[in-house]
Design a protein around this motif. Structure first.
Motif, PDB file in Angstrom:
ATOM      1  N   GLN A 147      21.866  19.660  -3.796  1.00  0.00           N
ATOM      2  CA  GLN A 147      20.531  19.079  -3.686  1.00  0.00           C
ATOM      3  C   GLN A 147      19.621  19.930  -2.799  1.00  0.00           C
ATOM      4  OE1 GLN A 147      20.461  14.544  -3.315  1.00  0.00           O
ATOM      5  NE2 GLN A 147      22.631  15.004  -2.985  1.00  0.00           N
ATOM      6  N   ARG A 154      12.532  17.616  -1.332  1.00  0.00           N
ATOM      7  CA  ARG A 154      12.808  16.282  -1.858  1.00  0.00           C
ATOM      8  C   ARG A 154      14.074  15.701  -1.239  1.00  0.00           C
ATOM      9  NH1 ARG A 154      13.338  16.019  -8.143  1.00  0.00           N
ATOM     10  NH2 ARG A 154      15.353  16.999  -7.688  1.00  0.00           N
ATOM     11  N   PHE A 155      15.110  16.520  -1.123  1.00  0.00           N
ATOM     12  CA  PHE A 155      16.373  16.076  -0.539  1.00  0.00           C
ATOM     13  C   PHE A 155      16.158  15.556   0.876  1.00  0.00           C
ATOM     14  CE2 PHE A 155      20.482  17.650   1.554  1.00  0.00           C
ATOM     15  CZ  PHE A 155      21.168  16.482   1.287  1.00  0.00           C
ATOM     16  N   ARG A 157      13.358  14.467   2.256  1.00  0.00           N
ATOM     17  CA  ARG A 157      12.555  13.245   2.229  1.00  0.00           C
ATOM     18  C   ARG A 157      13.434  12.042   1.897  1.00  0.00           C
ATOM     19  NH1 ARG A 157       7.482  10.688   3.378  1.00  0.00           N
ATOM     20  NH2 ARG A 157       7.803   8.670   2.394  1.00  0.00           N
ATOM     21  N   GLU A 158      14.304  12.189   0.934  1.00  0.00           N
ATOM     22  CA  GLU A 158      15.150  11.070   0.518  1.00  0.00           C
ATOM     23  C   GLU A 158      16.157  10.679   1.607  1.00  0.00           C
ATOM     24  OE1 GLU A 158      16.746  12.493  -3.159  1.00  0.00           O
ATOM     25  OE2 GLU A 158      14.949  11.960  -4.314  1.00  0.00           O
ATOM     26  N   GLU A 161      13.994   8.781   4.396  1.00  0.00           N
ATOM     27  CA  GLU A 161      13.473   7.474   4.017  1.00  0.00           C
ATOM     28  C   GLU A 161      14.581   6.510   3.593  1.00  0.00           C
ATOM     29  OE1 GLU A 161      10.750   8.240   0.813  1.00  0.00           O
ATOM     30  OE2 GLU A 161      12.336   8.426  -0.704  1.00  0.00           O
ATOM     31  N   GLY A 162      15.788   7.017   3.502  1.00  0.00           N
ATOM     32  CA  GLY A 162      16.910   6.197   3.073  1.00  0.00           C
ATOM     33  C   GLY A 162      17.972   6.005   4.131  1.00  0.00           C
ATOM     34  N   ASN A 168      16.897   2.056   4.003  1.00  0.00           N
ATOM     35  CA  ASN A 168      17.246   1.564   2.672  1.00  0.00           C
ATOM     36  C   ASN A 168      17.943   0.209   2.717  1.00  0.00           C
ATOM     37  OD1 ASN A 168      19.496   2.666   3.940  1.00  0.00           O
ATOM     38  ND2 ASN A 168      20.403   3.464   2.063  1.00  0.00           N
ATOM     39  N   SER A 174      10.610   0.121   7.588  1.00  0.00           N
ATOM     40  CA  SER A 174      10.515   1.571   7.508  1.00  0.00           C
ATOM     41  C   SER A 174       9.343   2.085   8.343  1.00  0.00           C
ATOM     42  CB  SER A 174      10.332   1.997   6.054  1.00  0.00           C
ATOM     43  OG  SER A 174      10.322   3.404   5.939  1.00  0.00           O
ATOM     44  N   TRP A 183      11.245  15.006   8.313  1.00  0.00           N
ATOM     45  CA  TRP A 183      10.996  15.992   7.263  1.00  0.00           C
ATOM     46  C   TRP A 183      10.376  17.257   7.844  1.00  0.00           C
ATOM     47  CZ3 TRP A 183       6.959  18.660   5.008  1.00  0.00           C
ATOM     48  CH2 TRP A 183       7.181  19.178   3.719  1.00  0.00           C
TER      49      TRP A 183
END
Length: 274
Positions: A147, A154-155, A157-158, A161-162, A168, A174, A183
């Motif tokens: 990833q 993107r990796f 960020r995920e 946020e997770g 999550n 959040s 990030w």
């Protein structure tokens, strides 16, 4: 703020604030010294000298092609403590930084060290092996590398946020500011260093390192850590250490030094002051 140059020519950036007994902070993957701002301001106000560096390949430090492994991380930390001539230091490491602290103490000795704390830390061993059946399958970390290589932005960020902060989880509140700061720090670093660092934090076995350490160590871990699962990390590290105190936090996530800073800072202060 300043830099040192290691024996293999890598420039290591660090922050150094205040006076008094030094606390040296080692950050997690793929972040930087900035991740400790909440702790550095707190302990500065309590009369400590606070120091945090960017690991090689991270933040504002140099970006060598090779050397992204725990031995080099520990040697860089040793070079920093020697350059600053630190004595009676307290070492605090989060996640990968906890592994860095453990390897530093085992590899370079405790002559400059008073105490240590490891928070949501990767020891003893993250990856699943025959001798570590409760670890995470290697395919998990291979997936992280895939990833990162495909789309690092993107990796990261995920992750932020997770699972990193538990955002999550049902009902979790959040924070966009925390996500963006994570990030930002991640994207400051070097993709190659971060890619290799996944192997360093997941496949390094710290079992023998932990057995060598004799200073007091506070082991702090949330039992809802989705990055470094609790059961096969903190309790096992505490058992292997000669002089450990295990502090378990019900429901706290991996990134608890940020999301639960008030609790973590207070407990750290109590340990350091005892």
């Amino acid at each position: 703020m300043g830099t040192i140059t290691t024996s293999d020519g890598v420039e290591i950036y660090y922050k150094d604030w205040g006076s008094g007994q030094p606390i040296v902070f080692s950050h997690g993957w793929p972040l930087s010294a900035d991740d400790w701002d909440g702790q550095m301001f707190f302990f500065l106000q309590h009369g400590f000298r606070v120091i945090a560096h960017d690991r090689r390949g991270h933040g504002r430090s140099g970006r060598p092609v090779d050397g992204h492994d725990m031995d080099h991380y520990a040697d860089d930390l040793a070079a920093l403590t020697a350059q600053l001539n630190l004595t009676g230091a307290i070492h605090v490491g989060h996640s990968t930084g906890g592994g860095e602290v453990v390897r530093y103490l085992a590899r370079h000795g405790e002559s400059r060290v008073a105490k240590a704390a490891i928070i949501s830390a990767v020891p003893p061993l993250m990856v699943q092996t025959e001798s570590n059946p409760g670890g995470l399958p290697k395919e998990v970390f291979d997936g992280f590398q895939a990833q990162l290589a495909a789309n690092r932005a993107r990796f990261y960020r995920e992750l932020a946020e997770g699972p990193f902060y538990g955002f999550n989880r049902p009902g979790a509140e959040s924070s966009e500011a925390i996500i963006q700061n994570w990030w930002r720090q991640g994207m400051m670093g070097d993709a190659k260093g971060h890619y290799d660092g996944i192997v360093a934090f997941s496949q390094t076995d710290f079992t023998e390192d932990l057995k060598k350490i004799s200073v007091r160590v506070l082991v702090m871990h949330g039992d809802d850590d989705q990055i470094v699962p609790y059961a096969d990390s903190a309790p096992r590290s505490a058992k292997l250490l000669k002089n450990a105190t295990l502090q378990t936090y019900p429901g706290f996530p991996h990134g608890m030094p940020t999301t639960q800073a008030e609790t973590i800072n207070a407990d750290l202060l109590a340990f350091l002051s005892a």
